[in-house]
Design a protein around this motif. Structure first.
Motif, short mmCIF file in Angstrom:
data_model
loop_
_atom_site.label_atom_id
_atom_site.label_comp_id
_atom_site.label_asym_id
_atom_site.label_seq_id
_atom_site.Cartn_x
_atom_site.Cartn_y
_atom_site.Cartn_z
N ASP A 20 62.98 57.84 6.42
CA ASP A 20 62.88 57.25 7.66
C ASP A 20 63.33 58.26 8.74
O ASP A 20 63.71 57.86 9.77
N TYR A 21 63.62 59.32 8.19
CA TYR A 21 63.83 60.50 9.29
C TYR A 21 63.06 61.85 8.95
O TYR A 21 63.11 62.25 7.73
N PHE A 22 62.43 62.31 9.91
CA PHE A 22 61.67 63.20 9.91
C PHE A 22 61.96 64.51 10.75
O PHE A 22 62.07 64.25 11.88
N ILE A 23 62.09 65.72 10.30
CA ILE A 23 62.23 66.80 11.24
C ILE A 23 61.34 67.85 11.08
O ILE A 23 61.09 68.38 9.95
N TRP A 24 61.07 68.69 12.00
CA TRP A 24 60.33 70.03 12.03
C TRP A 24 61.19 71.11 12.44
O TRP A 24 62.04 70.87 13.51
N TYR A 25 61.28 72.17 11.61
CA TYR A 25 62.15 73.37 12.03
C TYR A 25 61.28 74.64 11.96
O TYR A 25 60.06 74.51 11.11
N LYS A 26 61.51 75.63 12.81
CA LYS A 26 60.89 76.93 12.77
C LYS A 26 61.71 77.83 12.32
O LYS A 26 63.00 77.98 12.82
N GLN A 27 61.33 78.82 11.33
CA GLN A 27 62.14 79.91 10.76
C GLN A 27 61.48 81.07 11.04
O GLN A 27 60.32 81.35 10.54
N GLU A 28 62.26 81.91 11.92
CA GLU A 28 61.62 83.27 11.95
C GLU A 28 62.40 84.19 10.94
O GLU A 28 63.22 83.79 10.49
N SER A 29 61.54 85.46 10.77
CA SER A 29 61.94 86.39 9.72
C SER A 29 63.33 86.57 9.85
O SER A 29 63.83 87.22 10.99
N GLY A 30 64.25 86.51 8.82
CA GLY A 30 65.74 86.97 8.75
C GLY A 30 66.52 86.06 9.23
O GLY A 30 67.88 86.27 9.60
N LYS A 31 66.11 84.79 9.95
CA LYS A 31 66.81 84.04 10.46
C LYS A 31 66.84 82.61 9.87
O LYS A 31 66.07 82.24 8.99
N GLY A 32 67.83 81.73 10.31
CA GLY A 32 67.87 80.50 9.70
C GLY A 32 67.05 79.27 10.39
O GLY A 32 66.34 79.85 11.38
N PRO A 33 66.65 78.48 9.64
CA PRO A 33 65.68 77.34 10.25
C PRO A 33 66.30 76.77 11.81
O PRO A 33 67.44 76.54 11.72
N GLN A 34 65.56 76.81 12.83
CA GLN A 34 65.95 76.24 13.92
C GLN A 34 65.14 74.99 14.39
O GLN A 34 64.02 74.65 14.03
N PHE A 35 65.96 73.78 14.59
CA PHE A 35 65.62 72.59 14.91
C PHE A 35 64.49 72.66 16.08
O PHE A 35 64.73 73.39 16.98
N ILE A 36 63.38 72.08 16.01
CA ILE A 36 62.16 71.76 17.03
C ILE A 36 62.24 70.38 17.48
O ILE A 36 62.52 70.27 18.55
N ILE A 37 61.90 69.35 16.71
CA ILE A 37 61.77 68.14 16.94
C ILE A 37 61.94 67.21 15.90
O ILE A 37 61.78 67.71 14.62
N ASP A 38 62.36 65.97 16.13
CA ASP A 38 62.67 64.74 15.11
C ASP A 38 61.89 63.75 15.53
O ASP A 38 61.77 63.32 16.58
N ILE A 39 61.68 62.69 14.64
CA ILE A 39 60.98 61.56 14.55
C ILE A 39 61.69 60.51 13.60
O ILE A 39 61.74 60.79 12.30
N ARG A 40 61.83 58.96 13.91
CA ARG A 40 62.44 58.15 13.12
C ARG A 40 61.34 57.37 12.80
O ARG A 40 60.27 57.30 13.40
N SER A 41 61.49 56.65 11.85
CA SER A 41 60.24 55.89 11.15
C SER A 41 59.98 54.61 12.24
O SER A 41 58.69 54.06 11.67
N ASN A 42 60.72 54.46 13.09
CA ASN A 42 60.28 53.24 14.02
C ASN A 42 59.65 53.64 15.05
O ASN A 42 59.12 53.01 15.97
N MET A 43 59.07 55.05 15.06
CA MET A 43 58.32 55.47 16.09
C MET A 43 56.92 56.22 15.36
O MET A 43 57.13 56.51 14.13
N ASP A 44 56.02 56.30 16.17
CA ASP A 44 54.67 57.02 15.76
C ASP A 44 54.52 58.20 16.40
O ASP A 44 53.67 59.14 16.12
N LYS A 45 55.14 58.47 17.65
CA LYS A 45 55.00 59.75 18.30
C LYS A 45 55.97 60.20 19.07
O LYS A 45 56.85 59.42 19.69
N ARG A 46 56.40 61.46 19.27
CA ARG A 46 57.51 61.91 20.16
C ARG A 46 57.24 63.31 20.55
O ARG A 46 56.53 64.10 19.85
N GLN A 47 57.49 63.58 22.00
CA GLN A 47 56.91 64.56 22.40
C GLN A 47 58.26 65.41 23.10
O GLN A 47 59.12 64.75 23.49
N GLY A 48 58.18 66.70 22.97
CA GLY A 48 58.99 67.63 23.59
C GLY A 48 58.38 68.69 24.53
O GLY A 48 57.47 68.39 25.00
#
Lengths: 116, 114
Positions: free
Chosen positions: B31-59
């Motif tokens: 029910d919860y979905f997240i996209w992360y971006k990870q650059e070389s040598g770094k930890g994952p960086q939060f980009i955007i998330d969406i919950r299951s009650n939605m089908d689209k979300r914009q940042g």
């Protein structure tokens, strides 16, 4: 506003040794999760700590243990190190919401552990 | 348990073009979905998330689309820039009211061609 911090950044150990990694959560967060990321793979969930107790655990052996302190910081301990434990260890912090589920997890830079 | 799959391990796009990174998940209870971006040598960086009650979300320059019928998630990056070069992970959380360990896919390495 300080983000998630981890120490040390790099660590080299030999097989059979024990290691302790440390994490300080983002300001205002009360929950800490630990992940292991092997080279070329996505992070794998080890366990999560909230209110100084382990709330959930992934598929990792008992050699992996943790602790959370009253200030919400956390430690990850790994005993009897194996070569396969070499990885990037990531800490993520979040905040528990009403109902018990946690909010978005924010990651630290990780600790690179090399086991020789 | 949950598994998160990857459609392409590497995606190469021209600078200025739009990028689409895909992800599939297995558990219909997620029910919860997240996209992360990870650059070389770094930890994952939060980009955007969406919950299951939605089908689209914009940042900002990013859009996440969720298709629960086929259990598919995508990240769209508009006007891709050199700074977008990184490995992108989708992560999925199952509901349960308890502790929340994320399940990650293996990641897509986005390469920007000048």
């Amino acid at each position: 506003d300080a983000g998630v911090t981890q120490s040390p950044t790099h660590l080299i150990k030999t097989r059979g040794q024990q290691v302790t990694l440390r994490c300080s959560p983002k300001s205002g967060h009360d929950t800490v999760s630990w992940y292991q990321q092997a080279l070329g793979q996505g992070p794998q969930f080890i366990f999560q700590y909230y209110e100084e107790e382990e709330r959930q655990r992934g598929n990792f052996p008992d050699r992996f243990s943790g602790h959370q302190f009253p200030n919400y910081s956390s430690e990850l301990n790994v005993n009897a190190l194996l070569l396969g434990d070499s990885a990037l260890y990531l800490c993520a912090s979040s905040q528990v919401k009403t109902g018990g589920a946690t909010d978005t997890q924010y990651f630290g830079p990780g600790t690179r552990l090399t086991v020789l | 348990g949950e598994s998160v799959g990857l459609h392409l391990p590497t995606l190469s796009v021209q600078e200025g073009d739009n990028s689409i990174i895909n992800c599939a998940y297995s558990n219909s209870a997620s029910d919860y979905f997240i996209w992360y971006k990870q650059e070389s040598g770094k930890g994952p960086q939060f980009i955007i998330d969406i919950r299951s009650n939605m089908d689209k979300r914009q940042g900002q320059r990013v859009t996440v689309l969720l298709n629960k019928t086929v259990k598919h998630l995508s990240l769209q990056i508009a006007a891709t820039q050199p700074g977008d070069s990184a490995v992108y992970f989708c992560a999925v959380l199952d509901s349960g009211g308890g502790a929340d360990g994320l399940t990650f896919g293996k990641g897509t390495h986005l390469i920007i061609q000048p």
